[in-house]
Design an enzyme around this catalytic site. Structure first.
Site, mmCIF file in Angstrom:
data_model
loop_
_atom_site.group_PDB
_atom_site.id
_atom_site.type_symbol
_atom_site.label_atom_id
_atom_site.label_comp_id
_atom_site.label_asym_id
_atom_site.label_seq_id
_atom_site.Cartn_x
_atom_site.Cartn_y
_atom_site.Cartn_z
ATOM 1 N N GLY A 13 0.779 -1.725 0.053
ATOM 2 C CA GLY A 13 -0.155 -0.138 -0.221
ATOM 3 C C GLY A 13 0.751 1.129 -0.139
ATOM 4 N N GLY A 14 1.927 0.984 -0.458
ATOM 5 C CA GLY A 14 3.077 2.231 -0.841
ATOM 6 C C GLY A 14 2.900 3.123 -2.095
ATOM 7 N N VAL A 68 -2.075 -7.834 -2.130
ATOM 8 C CA VAL A 68 -1.684 -8.091 -1.172
ATOM 9 C C VAL A 68 -2.637 -8.862 -0.274
ATOM 10 C CG1 VAL A 68 -0.133 -6.467 -0.433
ATOM 11 C CG2 VAL A 68 -2.399 -6.548 0.256
ATOM 12 N N ASN A 94 1.170 -1.954 5.236
ATOM 13 C CA ASN A 94 0.530 -0.686 5.542
ATOM 14 C C ASN A 94 -0.966 -1.258 4.513
ATOM 15 O OD1 ASN A 94 0.589 1.679 5.489
ATOM 16 N ND2 ASN A 94 0.482 1.668 3.526
ATOM 17 N N SER A 146 -3.407 -0.276 13.887
ATOM 18 C CA SER A 146 -5.141 1.133 14.278
ATOM 19 C C SER A 146 -5.027 1.585 15.968
ATOM 20 C CB SER A 146 -6.080 0.780 13.412
ATOM 21 O OG SER A 146 -7.055 2.390 14.088
ATOM 22 N N TYR A 159 -13.058 -3.668 10.701
ATOM 23 C CA TYR A 159 -11.530 -3.038 10.244
ATOM 24 C C TYR A 159 -10.635 -3.362 12.098
ATOM 25 C CZ TYR A 159 -8.664 0.816 9.619
ATOM 26 O OH TYR A 159 -7.696 1.677 9.815
ATOM 27 N N ALA A 160 -11.713 -3.340 12.724
ATOM 28 C CA ALA A 160 -11.339 -3.222 14.488
ATOM 29 C C ALA A 160 -11.139 -4.944 14.706
ATOM 30 C CB ALA A 160 -12.242 -3.605 15.311
ATOM 31 N N ALA A 161 -11.235 -5.469 14.219
ATOM 32 C CA ALA A 161 -10.664 -7.178 14.479
ATOM 33 C C ALA A 161 -9.967 -7.280 13.835
ATOM 34 C CB ALA A 161 -12.466 -7.836 13.853
ATOM 35 N N LYS A 163 -7.599 -5.034 12.767
ATOM 36 C CA LYS A 163 -6.405 -3.974 13.356
ATOM 37 C C LYS A 163 -5.682 -4.815 14.298
ATOM 38 C CE LYS A 163 -6.018 -1.872 9.681
ATOM 39 N NZ LYS A 163 -4.631 -1.301 8.976
HETATM 40 P P1 NAD Z 1 -4.656 4.991 2.237
HETATM 41 O O1 NAD Z 1 -6.549 4.615 1.337
HETATM 42 O O2 NAD Z 1 -4.884 6.112 1.259
HETATM 43 O O3 NAD Z 1 -3.922 3.938 1.838
HETATM 44 C C1 NAD Z 1 -4.112 2.621 2.080
HETATM 45 C C2 NAD Z 1 -2.859 1.392 0.585
HETATM 46 O O4 NAD Z 1 -3.312 0.503 0.356
HETATM 47 C C3 NAD Z 1 -3.358 2.541 -0.470
HETATM 48 O O5 NAD Z 1 -2.235 2.779 -1.632
HETATM 49 C C4 NAD Z 1 -3.981 0.751 -1.298
HETATM 50 O O6 NAD Z 1 -3.586 1.205 -2.633
HETATM 51 C C5 NAD Z 1 -3.124 0.044 -0.196
HETATM 52 N N1 NAD Z 1 -4.145 -1.238 -0.789
HETATM 53 C C6 NAD Z 1 -5.423 -0.864 -0.553
HETATM 54 N N2 NAD Z 1 -5.765 -3.146 -1.031
HETATM 55 C C7 NAD Z 1 -4.902 -3.036 -1.226
HETATM 56 C C8 NAD Z 1 -4.871 -4.635 -2.202
HETATM 57 N N3 NAD Z 1 -5.410 -6.037 -1.866
HETATM 58 N N4 NAD Z 1 -3.293 -4.859 -1.867
HETATM 59 C C9 NAD Z 1 -2.543 -4.141 -2.414
HETATM 60 N N5 NAD Z 1 -2.578 -2.894 -1.750
HETATM 61 C C10 NAD Z 1 -4.298 -2.396 -1.692
HETATM 62 O O7 NAD Z 1 -4.719 5.335 3.101
HETATM 63 P P2 NAD Z 1 -3.951 5.361 4.564
HETATM 64 O O8 NAD Z 1 -4.975 6.255 5.387
HETATM 65 O O9 NAD Z 1 -2.872 5.757 4.415
HETATM 66 O O10 NAD Z 1 -4.027 4.144 5.087
HETATM 67 C C11 NAD Z 1 -2.224 2.800 5.350
HETATM 68 C C12 NAD Z 1 -2.849 1.895 6.514
HETATM 69 O O11 NAD Z 1 -3.242 2.845 7.705
HETATM 70 C C13 NAD Z 1 -4.366 1.439 6.448
HETATM 71 O O12 NAD Z 1 -3.778 0.203 6.864
HETATM 72 C C14 NAD Z 1 -4.396 1.632 6.897
HETATM 73 O O13 NAD Z 1 -5.700 0.837 7.615
HETATM 74 C C15 NAD Z 1 -3.970 2.327 8.212
HETATM 75 N N6 NAD Z 1 -4.385 3.278 9.246
HETATM 76 C C16 NAD Z 1 -4.594 5.106 8.882
HETATM 77 C C17 NAD Z 1 -5.556 6.051 9.381
HETATM 78 C C18 NAD Z 1 -6.008 6.887 9.389
HETATM 79 O O14 NAD Z 1 -6.730 7.882 10.163
HETATM 80 N N7 NAD Z 1 -5.768 7.131 7.854
HETATM 81 C C19 NAD Z 1 -5.434 4.884 10.572
HETATM 82 C C20 NAD Z 1 -5.285 4.068 11.291
HETATM 83 C C21 NAD Z 1 -4.470 3.010 10.041
#
Ligand code: NAD
Length: 251
Positions: A13-14, A68, A94, A146, A159-161, A163
């Site tokens: 998810g980079g 993934v 991520n 999270s 989502y919570a489960a 994480k």
């Molecule tokens: P985002 O939507 O910008 O990033 C998520 C990334 O995951 C995207 O690049 C997307 O392409 C990728 N992705 C989704 N499904 C995929 C798959 N099947 N295969 C490969 N890649 C996939 O959101 P973000 O806020 O940057 O989230 C990144 C991580 O941080 C997530 O795991 C999210 O749960 C966690 N998170 C975010 C927050 C927040 O407040 N933004 C808080 C807690 C945790």
């Protein structure tokens, strides 16, 4: 800084948000980086940005379109990277999605999708990399959980489960790999400004702010700095931990 000079990292998810900033920060600290994503346009834009942060011309920065949650796709991509690079020193899990709803209204599909992308993916990548990391006697695995995985949240049982599951996975794998030179840790972000949180209503955003002692939302850089610490030699005696980066939400 050159905290990761010569290290090789995969960030799932980079291609956007937090993952993209983690990948950029790793490149800025000398690492070779591969980002996994699902959207080719985002992948292209991410690579252009990450390239600019490199500190040496011979650093490699690549993207791969990898779902993934698909074990075969993950195995194929990781085999190709290992063949090209020889080893992977850092893995950041991520990639994540939300499919929010109250349990009473949540479809089985929304439950399954979140589990597959957020949790099964961690099994897929760690399974593919555990043996090569054990052979190399080195490895840093960082799972992006999270605060919701620690405290729960109405409307997010899936989502919570996923994480919370990530935290149990992290602690268990940390115990399995601790004598092999491999550390496994979690970061639990609080409320971070990305695409994932931009879709929330103003009312929800205001209500979340009241729960943050620092009274401000975090940035992807706040998470990337914690990931840099866990990926670097500065954290060598730390494993199985959850670092909350949340302005004090969970304490
Ligand atoms: P985002 O939507 O910008 O990033 C998520 C990334 O995951 C995207 O690049 C997307 O392409 C990728 N992705 C989704 N499904 C995929 C798959 N099947 N295969 C490969 N890649 C996939 O959101 P973000 O806020 O940057 O989230 C990144 C991580 O941080 C997530 O795991 C999210 O749960 C966690 N998170 C975010 C927050 C927040 O407040 N933004 C808080 C807690 C945790």
């Amino acid at each position: 800084m050159e905290l990761l000079k010569g290290k090789k990292a995969i960030v799932t998810g980079g291609t956007s948000g937090i993952g993209r900033e983690i990948a950029r920060t790793f490149a800025e600290n000398g690492a070779d980086v591969v980002v996994f994503g699902t959207n080719p346009d985002n992948a292209k834009a991410a690579i252009e940005e990450i390239e600019k942060s490199k500190i040496s011309a011979d650093q490699k920065v690549e993207s791969r379109i990898v779902n993934v949650s698909d074990m075969n796709a993950v195995n194929e991509a990781i085999s190709a990277i290992l063949a090209e690079w020889g080893q992977v020193d850092i893995l950041v899990n991520n990639a994540g999605i939300t499919r929010d709803n109250l349990l009473m209204k949540m479809s089985e599909q929304d439950w399954d999708d979140v589990m597959q992308v957020n949790l099964k993916s961690v099994y897929n990548t760690c399974k593919a990399l555990a043996r090569p990391m054990m052979k190399a006697k080195t490895g840093k695995i960082i799972n992006i959980s999270s605060v919701v995985g620690l405290n729960g949240n109405a409307g997010q049982v899936n989502y919570a489960a996923s994480k919370s599951g990530m935290i149990g996975f992290t602690q268990s794998l940390a115990k399995e790999l601790a004598t092999r030179g491999i550390s496994v840790n979690c970061i639990a972000p609080g409320y971070i400004k990305t695409r994932m949180t931009e879709v929330l209503s103003d009312q929800v955003k205001e209500s979340v702010l009241t729960q943050i002692p620092m009274r401000k939302i975090g940035s992807p850089t706040d998470i990337a700095q914690a990931a840099l610490f866990l990926a670097s030699g500065m954290s060598n005696y730390i494993t199985g931990q959850v670092i909350t980066v949340d302005g004090g939400m969970v304490m």
